[in-house]
Motif scaffolding. Structure first.
Motif, PDB file in Angstrom:
ATOM      1  N   ILE A   1       0.837  -1.213   0.000  1.00 32.96           N
ATOM      2  CA  ILE A   1       0.000   0.000   0.000  1.00 32.96           C
ATOM      3  C   ILE A   1       0.869   1.260   0.000  1.00 32.96           C
ATOM      4  O   ILE A   1       0.784   2.086  -0.917  1.00 32.96           O
ATOM      5  N   PRO A   2       1.721   1.449   1.018  1.00 37.27           N
ATOM      6  CA  PRO A   2       2.563   2.659   0.974  1.00 37.27           C
ATOM      7  C   PRO A   2       3.590   2.630  -0.154  1.00 37.27           C
ATOM      8  O   PRO A   2       3.911   3.675  -0.724  1.00 37.27           O
ATOM      9  N   GLN A   3       4.091   1.442  -0.497  1.00 41.09           N
ATOM     10  CA  GLN A   3       5.038   1.355  -1.610  1.00 41.09           C
ATOM     11  C   GLN A   3       4.374   1.764  -2.915  1.00 41.09           C
ATOM     12  O   GLN A   3       4.977   2.467  -3.738  1.00 41.09           O
ATOM     13  N   GLY A   4       3.147   1.320  -3.121  1.00 41.37           N
ATOM     14  CA  GLY A   4       2.443   1.658  -4.353  1.00 41.37           C
ATOM     15  C   GLY A   4       2.263   3.151  -4.512  1.00 41.37           C
ATOM     16  O   GLY A   4       2.450   3.708  -5.605  1.00 41.37           O
ATOM     17  N   VAL A   5       1.914   3.822  -3.422  1.00 43.52           N
ATOM     18  CA  VAL A   5       1.756   5.273  -3.471  1.00 43.52           C
ATOM     19  C   VAL A   5       3.083   5.949  -3.787  1.00 43.52           C
ATOM     20  O   VAL A   5       3.162   6.870  -4.610  1.00 43.52           O
ATOM     21  N   ALA A   6       4.152   5.465  -3.154  1.00 45.45           N
ATOM     22  CA  ALA A   6       5.475   6.055  -3.373  1.00 45.45           C
ATOM     23  C   ALA A   6       5.955   5.824  -4.801  1.00 45.45           C
ATOM     24  O   ALA A   6       6.518   6.726  -5.438  1.00 45.45           O
ATOM     25  N   TYR A   7       5.737   4.632  -5.328  1.00 41.97           N
ATOM     26  CA  TYR A   7       6.190   4.323  -6.684  1.00 41.97           C
ATOM     27  C   TYR A   7       5.368   5.057  -7.730  1.00 41.97           C
ATOM     28  O   TYR A   7       5.857   5.388  -8.809  1.00 41.97           O
ATOM     29  N   ALA A   8       4.083   5.303  -7.435  1.00 42.19           N
ATOM     30  CA  ALA A   8       3.264   6.078  -8.362  1.00 42.19           C
ATOM     31  C   ALA A   8       3.824   7.492  -8.508  1.00 42.19           C
ATOM     32  O   ALA A   8       3.844   8.052  -9.608  1.00 42.19           O
ATOM     33  N   ALA A   9       4.294   8.067  -7.400  1.00 42.30           N
ATOM     34  CA  ALA A   9       4.928   9.386  -7.462  1.00 42.30           C
ATOM     35  C   ALA A   9       6.182   9.331  -8.323  1.00 42.30           C
ATOM     36  O   ALA A   9       6.475  10.264  -9.084  1.00 42.30           O
ATOM     37  N   LEU A  10       6.938   8.239  -8.223  1.00 46.37           N
ATOM     38  CA  LEU A  10       8.153   8.080  -9.031  1.00 46.37           C
ATOM     39  C   LEU A  10       7.807   8.020 -10.519  1.00 46.37           C
ATOM     40  O   LEU A  10       8.576   8.494 -11.365  1.00 46.37           O
ATOM     41  N   ALA A  11       6.670   7.443 -10.847  1.00 43.47           N
ATOM     42  CA  ALA A  11       6.226   7.347 -12.246  1.00 43.47           C
ATOM     43  C   ALA A  11       5.544   8.611 -12.736  1.00 43.47           C
ATOM     44  O   ALA A  11       5.165   8.684 -13.913  1.00 43.47           O
ATOM     45  N   GLY A  12       5.366   9.612 -11.851  1.00 40.83           N
ATOM     46  CA  GLY A  12       4.675  10.835 -12.246  1.00 40.83           C
ATOM     47  C   GLY A  12       3.177  10.674 -12.344  1.00 40.83           C
ATOM     48  O   GLY A  12       2.508  11.498 -12.976  1.00 40.83           O
ATOM     49  N   MET A  13       2.650   9.622 -11.753  1.00 38.27           N
ATOM     50  CA  MET A  13       1.223   9.316 -11.850  1.00 38.27           C
ATOM     51  C   MET A  13       0.474   9.806 -10.612  1.00 38.27           C
ATOM     52  O   MET A  13       1.071  10.019  -9.551  1.00 38.27           O
ATOM     53  N   PRO A  14      -0.858   9.978 -10.706  1.00 34.76           N
ATOM     54  CA  PRO A  14      -1.648  10.234  -9.501  1.00 34.76           C
ATOM     55  C   PRO A  14      -1.393   9.143  -8.470  1.00 34.76           C
ATOM     56  O   PRO A  14      -1.332   7.957  -8.810  1.00 34.76           O
ATOM     57  N   LEU A  15      -1.215   9.524  -7.219  1.00 34.60           N
ATOM     58  CA  LEU A  15      -0.743   8.580  -6.211  1.00 34.60           C
ATOM     59  C   LEU A  15      -1.674   7.391  -6.017  1.00 34.60           C
ATOM     60  O   LEU A  15      -1.227   6.275  -5.737  1.00 34.60           O
ATOM     61  N   VAL A  16      -2.969   7.599  -6.186  1.00 35.85           N
ATOM     62  CA  VAL A  16      -3.908   6.510  -5.959  1.00 35.85           C
ATOM     63  C   VAL A  16      -3.734   5.396  -6.991  1.00 35.85           C
ATOM     64  O   VAL A  16      -4.096   4.235  -6.734  1.00 35.85           O
ATOM     65  N   THR A  17      -3.174   5.705  -8.156  1.00 33.08           N
ATOM     66  CA  THR A  17      -2.988   4.665  -9.164  1.00 33.08           C
ATOM     67  C   THR A  17      -1.995   3.600  -8.707  1.00 33.08           C
ATOM     68  O   THR A  17      -2.009   2.478  -9.214  1.00 33.08           O
ATOM     69  N   GLY A  18      -1.122   3.958  -7.761  1.00 31.43           N
ATOM     70  CA  GLY A  18      -0.228   2.954  -7.197  1.00 31.43           C
ATOM     71  C   GLY A  18      -0.984   1.881  -6.437  1.00 31.43           C
ATOM     72  O   GLY A  18      -0.559   0.714  -6.404  1.00 31.43           O
TER      73      GLY A  18
END
Length: 553
Positions: A36-53
């Protein structure tokens, strides 16, 4: 039924009995709380909306495990794939914008369709195009880029890197949140890998953020995340120019993400004592990417750290992933308001703690001892990857081309040696070991390669050049045991050599020829009985015959 089970691997799963589910639930809970927290963090790395993680850790993970042969892998957002997404789309759209999301979705759909197609065509062998040194170098270069991209957020930079050198501006609370989180995550990973430290750090930081008024003091936080389940996302069709710019990123994301899968799947298969079905995993991973795109998210992959945690926590089947998906689903429905107050410095710490293990500078020293050519290939790969940023795919492509070029060079320059009898009874390089000739007027050679279009010229040149400098040669013996295959070019070269030797009254001896090679040469009429052709089944038989040759012929 066996064909159906191959197409639908989840039919092979054991029945969900209570005893089995207890262990699977523990493993699934551990991975779910971590993703859950990793997905949010990695979504930021991809430049995506955080919820998409979070979206990328639900349906894609479930579909991937249902249709993959490796059922204990954790599929979802990964640092390396997300970095490739972010760098590949740089310059094509604004990060986080609707157009950026559409392009990321297209990357997921295109790479997913490509993987599914390769899997159905049984093209998993394409993995062999990327050597271990190239992947190691690219991974380490990517880790350096990830670290450099996350440090400003971790340390609370208020200005860009360039301005920090002239007028440093820090946000001290962000620095404290980031460094404290990074230290805790690093220590926990070493001492308590199965403990949900990531989730604990996120919850604690959210509480501290609210209590200290972190956002009001100018600190960057996650912000409001959309609640509820993802809806079907159908991206608009990009124009041909944009689509052409996605081709190379799609190929590299497909290759690199599946190599990430391979690193975990091989370990899982070895522990289970089974053969890794790479083609079925291609299909499963590809379907996961397609579902991720249709969920409005980005390409997924197998996480080595979460897969290792899944195994460490005792997962035995895909039911553990089903549990982790349920955990993520509940978090999406109930937990997103808590994430609003998490400092972004904590997300940066989560990413850095995950990628720190990718940095292994000692691997270059070890590789240099093994092969200086491959070490040089790895060095060029890491250099081009860093210099070409954000177009990281040039590093992978350069490494692959260098690796293939070196492979082709070796095939075109096979090892051909003149052999002599060593004191231990083996045939070795006569000149390296200073051995006498097996017999007078004899040229005994061995080629450690296939007799095909790539090696035929070298094979012919070795014999012709030796004969030109040794006109007294009356016998040529080919120790053919290493030759596994012969093609049309090899047959033609063999025919020309045999004819040349016969014209010069030189007898050709062949030892240990393998049946597939012998069969093709006989079909071509090149092994007919002749006084100038002698064949021996074993090297021992050939040595005895050669040693009994007359001193003068």
């Amino acid at each position: 039924m066996s064909r159906l089970q191959r197409l639908l691997p989840f039919l092979n799963w054991p029945q969900p009995r209570p005893k089995l589910l207890r262990g699977e639930a523990l493993a699934g809970l551990s991975v779910g709380l971590m993703v859950i927290p990793q997905g949010v963090a990695y979504a930021a790395l991809a430049g995506m909306p955080l919820v998409t993680g979070i979206y990328a850790a639900m349906l894609p993970a479930l579909v991937a495990v249902l249709f993959s042969a490796s059922t204990r892998l954790s599929v979802g957002p990964t640092a390396l794939t997300c970095l490739l997404i972010g760098t590949s789309l740089t310059g094509l759209a604004e990060p986080g914008s609707a157009h950026w999301v559409e392009l990321a979705v297209w990357l997921a759909l295109l790479s997913g369709v490509l993987q599914v197609g390769l899997g159905f065509m049984r093209f998993g062998w394409l993995l062999n195009l990327v050597s271990a040194p190239v992947l190691m170098a690219f991974t380490q270069a990517a880790a350096l880029l990830i670290i450099s991209s996350q440090l400003p957020q971790l340390l609370g930079f208020k200005v860009a890197w360039g301005q920090m050198w002239m007028q440093p501006q820090w946000h001290i609370p962000s620095v404290l949140f980031g460094l404290a989180s990074l230290i805790l995550l690093t220590l926990a990973r070493r001492w308590k890998p199965a403990f949900p430290t990531v989730l604990l750090v996120v919850l604690a930081s959210a509480a501290l953020s609210v209590w200290t008024g972190f956002e009001a003091s100018g600190g960057a936080v996650v912000g409001v995340l959309p609640e509820g389940l993802p809806s079907l996302f159908v991206p608009g069709l990009p124009d041909w120019h944009t689509l052409s710019q996605l081709v190379l990123p799609t190929l590299v994301i497909t290759l690199v993400s599946f190599l990430e899968t391979a690193s975990s799947a091989k370990v899982d298969s070895e522990r289970a004592g089974q053969r890794w079905d790479q083609d079925q995993d291609l299909i499963g991973q590809g379907l996961g990417k397609i579902l991720s795109g249709l969920s409005g998210a980005f390409p997924t992959s197998s996480s080595f750290s979460r897969s290792a945690l899944n195994l460490y926590a005792g997962a035995r089947t895909g039911w553990a992933t089903v549990v982790s998906v349920m955990v993520v689903l509940l978090a999406l429905l109930l937990f997103t308001p808590v994430l609003r107050h998490v400092p972004q410095a904590v997300l940066a710490a989560i990413v850095l703690a995950a990628v720190a293990g990718l940095l292994k500078p000692g691997e270059f020293k070890r590789l240099w001892r093994i092969s200086r050519v491959e070490a040089s290939t790895a060095g060029v790969t890491i250099a081009i990857t860093l210099l070409a940023a954000p177009r990281l795919y040039w590093g992978v492509l350069a490494g692959v081309l260098m690796g293939l070029s070196y492979f082709l060079y070796q095939r075109l320059h096979p090892r051909i040696i003149e052999v002599g009898l060593h004191a231990d009874g083996s045939l070795r390089d006569r000149h390296l070991w200073h051995l006498p000739a097996l017999a007078p007027h004899l040229y005994a050679l061995r080629m450690d390669a296939e007799l095909d279009f790539s090696s035929a010229n070298s094979f012919e040149r070795a014999i012709v050049e030796h004969l030109s400098t040794h006109p007294d040669i009356k016998h040529v013996c080919l120790f053919a045991q290493p030759i596994n295959r012969v093609d049309a070019t090899g047959v033609e070269t063999f025919s020309q050599l045999h004819s040349t030797l016969t014209q010069h009254n030189i007898t050709l001896h062949i030892s240990g020829i393998k049946l597939p090679v012998e069969k093709i040469l006989r079909q071509a009429g090149e092994l007919k009985d002749s006084n100038r052709l002698k064949m021996y089944r074993t090297d021992a038989e050939a040595i005895i015959a050669l040693e009994s040759l007359p001193k003068q012929d």
